[in-house]
Design a protein around this motif. Structure first.
Motif, PDB file in Angstrom:
ATOM      1  N   PHE A   1     -47.237 -13.777-103.662  1.00 52.64           N
ATOM      2  CA  PHE A   1     -46.287 -13.910-102.559  1.00 52.64           C
ATOM      3  C   PHE A   1     -45.653 -15.307-102.559  1.00 52.64           C
ATOM      4  O   PHE A   1     -44.488 -15.472-102.190  1.00 52.64           O
ATOM      5  CB  PHE A   1     -46.974 -13.662-101.218  1.00 52.64           C
ATOM      6  CG  PHE A   1     -47.406 -12.236-100.987  1.00 52.64           C
ATOM      7  CD1 PHE A   1     -46.718 -11.173-101.546  1.00 52.64           C
ATOM      8  CD2 PHE A   1     -48.509 -11.955-100.191  1.00 52.64           C
ATOM      9  CE1 PHE A   1     -47.109  -9.860-101.318  1.00 52.64           C
ATOM     10  CE2 PHE A   1     -48.911 -10.649 -99.960  1.00 52.64           C
ATOM     11  CZ  PHE A   1     -48.213  -9.593-100.521  1.00 52.64           C
ATOM     12  N   ALA A   2     -46.431 -16.313-102.960  1.00 58.81           N
ATOM     13  CA  ALA A   2     -45.890 -17.670-103.049  1.00 58.81           C
ATOM     14  C   ALA A   2     -44.792 -17.746-104.109  1.00 58.81           C
ATOM     15  O   ALA A   2     -43.753 -18.375-103.894  1.00 58.81           O
ATOM     16  CB  ALA A   2     -47.009 -18.660-103.364  1.00 58.81           C
ATOM     17  N   ASP A   3     -45.025 -17.098-105.235  1.00 59.01           N
ATOM     18  CA  ASP A   3     -43.996 -17.059-106.274  1.00 59.01           C
ATOM     19  C   ASP A   3     -42.739 -16.357-105.767  1.00 59.01           C
ATOM     20  O   ASP A   3     -41.613 -16.764-106.084  1.00 59.01           O
ATOM     21  CB  ASP A   3     -44.527 -16.334-107.517  1.00 59.01           C
ATOM     22  CG  ASP A   3     -45.624 -17.108-108.223  1.00 59.01           C
ATOM     23  OD1 ASP A   3     -45.711 -18.337-108.041  1.00 59.01           O
ATOM     24  OD2 ASP A   3     -46.415 -16.473-108.950  1.00 59.01           O
ATOM     25  N   ASP A   4     -42.934 -15.302-104.968  1.00 60.24           N
ATOM     26  CA  ASP A   4     -41.782 -14.605-104.379  1.00 60.24           C
ATOM     27  C   ASP A   4     -40.991 -15.544-103.468  1.00 60.24           C
ATOM     28  O   ASP A   4     -39.752 -15.525-103.467  1.00 60.24           O
ATOM     29  CB  ASP A   4     -42.250 -13.387-103.574  1.00 60.24           C
ATOM     30  CG  ASP A   4     -42.779 -12.256-104.451  1.00 60.24           C
ATOM     31  OD1 ASP A   4     -42.521 -12.289-105.673  1.00 60.24           O
ATOM     32  OD2 ASP A   4     -43.440 -11.360-103.909  1.00 60.24           O
TER      33      ASP A   4
ATOM     34  N   LEU B   1     -36.072 -19.105-102.566  1.00 60.92           N
ATOM     35  CA  LEU B   1     -35.461 -20.436-102.484  1.00 60.92           C
ATOM     36  C   LEU B   1     -34.552 -20.687-103.680  1.00 60.92           C
ATOM     37  O   LEU B   1     -33.462 -21.259-103.532  1.00 60.92           O
ATOM     38  CB  LEU B   1     -36.556 -21.512-102.413  1.00 60.92           C
ATOM     39  CG  LEU B   1     -37.395 -21.551-101.136  1.00 60.92           C
ATOM     40  CD1 LEU B   1     -38.451 -22.650-101.238  1.00 60.92           C
ATOM     41  CD2 LEU B   1     -36.532 -21.759 -99.902  1.00 60.92           C
ATOM     42  N   ASP B   2     -34.997 -20.268-104.864  1.00 59.67           N
ATOM     43  CA  ASP B   2     -34.158 -20.434-106.058  1.00 59.67           C
ATOM     44  C   ASP B   2     -32.837 -19.688-105.902  1.00 59.67           C
ATOM     45  O   ASP B   2     -31.765 -20.206-106.236  1.00 59.67           O
ATOM     46  CB  ASP B   2     -34.903 -19.919-107.296  1.00 59.67           C
ATOM     47  CG  ASP B   2     -36.035 -20.832-107.725  1.00 59.67           C
ATOM     48  OD1 ASP B   2     -36.076 -21.992-107.279  1.00 59.67           O
ATOM     49  OD2 ASP B   2     -36.895 -20.369-108.512  1.00 59.67           O
TER      50      ASP B   2
ATOM     51  N   ARG C   1     -41.323 -28.811-104.183  1.00 60.56           N
ATOM     52  CA  ARG C   1     -40.427 -27.939-103.413  1.00 60.56           C
ATOM     53  C   ARG C   1     -40.694 -28.015-101.913  1.00 60.56           C
ATOM     54  O   ARG C   1     -39.944 -27.454-101.123  1.00 60.56           O
ATOM     55  CB  ARG C   1     -40.586 -26.480-103.875  1.00 60.56           C
ATOM     56  CG  ARG C   1     -40.389 -26.243-105.354  1.00 60.56           C
ATOM     57  CD  ARG C   1     -38.987 -26.591-105.814  1.00 60.56           C
ATOM     58  NE  ARG C   1     -37.977 -25.748-105.209  1.00 60.56           N
ATOM     59  CZ  ARG C   1     -37.562 -24.585-105.742  1.00 60.56           C
ATOM     60  NH1 ARG C   1     -38.093 -24.145-106.877  1.00 60.56           N
ATOM     61  NH2 ARG C   1     -36.612 -23.890-105.160  1.00 60.56           N
ATOM     62  N   VAL C   2     -41.777 -28.691-101.507  1.00 60.08           N
ATOM     63  CA  VAL C   2     -42.175 -28.700-100.096  1.00 60.08           C
ATOM     64  C   VAL C   2     -42.110 -30.126 -99.548  1.00 60.08           C
ATOM     65  O   VAL C   2     -42.814 -31.024-100.030  1.00 60.08           O
ATOM     66  CB  VAL C   2     -43.593 -28.132 -99.920  1.00 60.08           C
ATOM     67  CG1 VAL C   2     -43.999 -28.164 -98.443  1.00 60.08           C
ATOM     68  CG2 VAL C   2     -43.668 -26.707-100.456  1.00 60.08           C
ATOM     69  N   ARG C   3     -41.260 -30.328 -98.531  1.00 59.29           N
ATOM     70  CA  ARG C   3     -41.154 -31.648 -97.900  1.00 59.29           C
ATOM     71  C   ARG C   3     -42.269 -31.849 -96.886  1.00 59.29           C
ATOM     72  O   ARG C   3     -43.000 -32.826 -96.925  1.00 59.29           O
ATOM     73  CB  ARG C   3     -39.793 -31.796 -97.214  1.00 59.29           C
ATOM     74  CG  ARG C   3     -39.496 -33.228 -96.743  1.00 59.29           C
ATOM     75  CD  ARG C   3     -38.228 -33.259 -95.908  1.00 59.29           C
ATOM     76  NE  ARG C   3     -38.452 -32.698 -94.586  1.00 59.29           N
ATOM     77  CZ  ARG C   3     -38.680 -33.438 -93.487  1.00 59.29           C
ATOM     78  NH1 ARG C   3     -38.694 -34.759 -93.570  1.00 59.29           N
ATOM     79  NH2 ARG C   3     -38.869 -32.863 -92.314  1.00 59.29           N
ATOM     80  N   ARG C   4     -42.404 -30.902 -95.973  1.00 56.39           N
ATOM     81  CA  ARG C   4     -43.488 -30.925 -94.986  1.00 56.39           C
ATOM     82  C   ARG C   4     -44.056 -29.522 -94.844  1.00 56.39           C
ATOM     83  O   ARG C   4     -43.345 -28.532 -95.043  1.00 56.39           O
ATOM     84  CB  ARG C   4     -43.001 -31.446 -93.627  1.00 56.39           C
ATOM     85  CG  ARG C   4     -42.781 -32.955 -93.615  1.00 56.39           C
ATOM     86  CD  ARG C   4     -42.496 -33.482 -92.219  1.00 56.39           C
ATOM     87  NE  ARG C   4     -42.369 -34.924 -92.235  1.00 56.39           N
ATOM     88  CZ  ARG C   4     -43.379 -35.780 -92.158  1.00 56.39           C
ATOM     89  NH1 ARG C   4     -44.613 -35.317 -92.034  1.00 56.39           N
ATOM     90  NH2 ARG C   4     -43.170 -37.080 -92.182  1.00 56.39           N
ATOM     91  N   LEU C   5     -45.340 -29.459 -94.468  1.00 55.54           N
ATOM     92  CA  LEU C   5     -46.062 -28.192 -94.417  1.00 55.54           C
ATOM     93  C   LEU C   5     -46.721 -28.027 -93.053  1.00 55.54           C
ATOM     94  O   LEU C   5     -47.365 -28.951 -92.549  1.00 55.54           O
ATOM     95  CB  LEU C   5     -47.128 -28.171 -95.517  1.00 55.54           C
ATOM     96  CG  LEU C   5     -48.070 -26.966 -95.575  1.00 55.54           C
ATOM     97  CD1 LEU C   5     -47.298 -25.698 -95.945  1.00 55.54           C
ATOM     98  CD2 LEU C   5     -49.182 -27.229 -96.595  1.00 55.54           C
ATOM     99  N   VAL C   6     -46.559 -26.842 -92.463  1.00 52.84           N
ATOM    100  CA  VAL C   6     -47.256 -26.497 -91.228  1.00 52.84           C
ATOM    101  C   VAL C   6     -48.069 -25.229 -91.496  1.00 52.84           C
ATOM    102  O   VAL C   6     -47.524 -24.219 -91.953  1.00 52.84           O
ATOM    103  CB  VAL C   6     -46.280 -26.259 -90.055  1.00 52.84           C
ATOM    104  CG1 VAL C   6     -47.064 -25.964 -88.777  1.00 52.84           C
ATOM    105  CG2 VAL C   6     -45.361 -27.460 -89.862  1.00 52.84           C
TER     106      VAL C   6
END
Length: 207
Positions: free
Chosen positions: A21-24, A29-30, A59-64
């Motif tokens: 799912f993360a790859d999806d 985003l691509d 690819r990730v600036r901030r994570l929640v």
């Protein structure tokens, strides 16, 4: 974005995983031409977001991460009583009770739109359940480079609150906020506070 197997997305009868799912998510985003994003995932989405941030750190600036778990042997899992309640014929009633406190439900009688896609084909339901149950991102959590905010209700039986501290200790730049008395859907029941915390966090300069 609808995960594969849900909503308007394709529903292939293939093995599903939180890593897949993360790859999806990255593929979306691509397609959109988004090089970097703030990522906010709750519950299963939080499990997926762990992989996105660990495997694609640039690819990730901030994570929640909300009401979620690292999974595997290090995750604090729900009790067998909760598991049984979720497979009974009246599971939807049980799920509503696990998501929201009685007081909040009395003031907000629904309909509740955060209970999943009930039009999923059986193979997709099984696939998502297996993906959630087999999630184990413990080994890659130290690879998360983004500043991370962890949110959780302390009366959550679907993803016990002890998982929040485990994630906060394992992810290098992480801090946790716990909502007193909130259940799994803290993001609805505690929306004013949770939203303001997220907006403030995302607005901070990156370290």
């Amino acid at each position: 974005m609808d995960y594969r197997g849900t909503g308007a997305s394709d529903k292939p009868d293939v093995p599903y995983s939180t890593r897949g799912f993360a790859d999806d998510a990255i593929a979306v985003l691509d397609k959109l031409g988004v090089d970097q994003a703030d990522v906010y995932g709750t519950s299963m989405g939080g499990r997926v977001a762990q992989w996105v941030a660990a495997v694609y750190p640039h690819r990730v600036r901030r994570l929640v991460l909300g009401c979620t778990s690292a999974g595997g042997v290090h995750g604090i899992e729900r009790t067998n009583e909760v598991r049984r309640a979720l497979v009974r014929p009246d599971s939807r009633t049980a799920l509503v009770d696990m998501m929201y406190t009685p007081g909040w439900r009395a003031e907000n009688p629904g309909p509740y739109t955060t209970l999943g896609d009930h039009g999923m084909p059986p193979h997709a339901v099984r696939g998502h359940l297996l993906a959630s149950n087999s999630h184990d991102a413990w080994d890659v959590l130290p690879d998360i480079a983004a500043s991370t905010l962890i949110l959780h209700g302390d009366d959550d039986v679907l993803a016990p609150v002890a998982n929040a501290q485990l994630l906060a200790e394992r992810i290098p730049q992480a801090r946790a906020h716990i909502f007193a008395g909130a259940r799994h859907a803290y993001f609805e029941e505690c929306r004013p506070l949770s939203s303001s915390l997220v907006v403030e966090f995302l607005g901070q300069s990156c370290r």
